[in-house]
Design a protein around this motif. Sequence first.
Motif: not given
Length: 187
Positions: A69, A73-74, A77, A84, A104-105, A107-108
């Motif tokens: 995770e 996330e990196h 971005k 990812a 996963p969220s 948002e992801v």
Amino acid sequence: MLLVLANLKDLQAAEKCFSKWESSCATYDIRIANALMAAYLKDGSLQKARELRKRACKRGAKPNAKTWEIFLEHYLKAGEVKLAVNGIERAVAIGRGDGSKWVPSSEVVDAVMEHIEQSKDVDGAEAFVETLKKAIDNVDAKVFESLIRTYKAAEKTSPSMTRHLKMENIEQAFIGQTVFPWAIIVR
């Protein structure tokens, strides 16, 4: 202590603290390494984070869902969506330490689907939906709307789409061979 130093962005002190722990630990705890990896990635030091992950593995630690995770996330971005997605796949495969699924969220998920849609990557979209189905019992209609828009953007159709959507309990309308995403209805 390591987490506090990392949050204060004192990487030099965090590295010293970590080195001291690492040199004296009998059992390598990936959660402690995760704190430093996250600090490295927040600082933009991807190579240091990767090296630490490799070092942890050599010492017997296994990356957990949180490890992946942190990296995914990196990568999101940084716009490296394929990396990812790889992190998502690994986190889903590992699950949480308590035996529950790692999810996963939203948002992801939204960020990945948006990228896939923009790149018109039908195969990537289908593969990502399959990964999500391993983590989420009911993938929401929003994901399937994006999947349909990806097919439309790529000017592709799928004879299995109707069956696929029915299995997910989602109804959609076809006009000719074109799929219209605004015609999706969740039952």
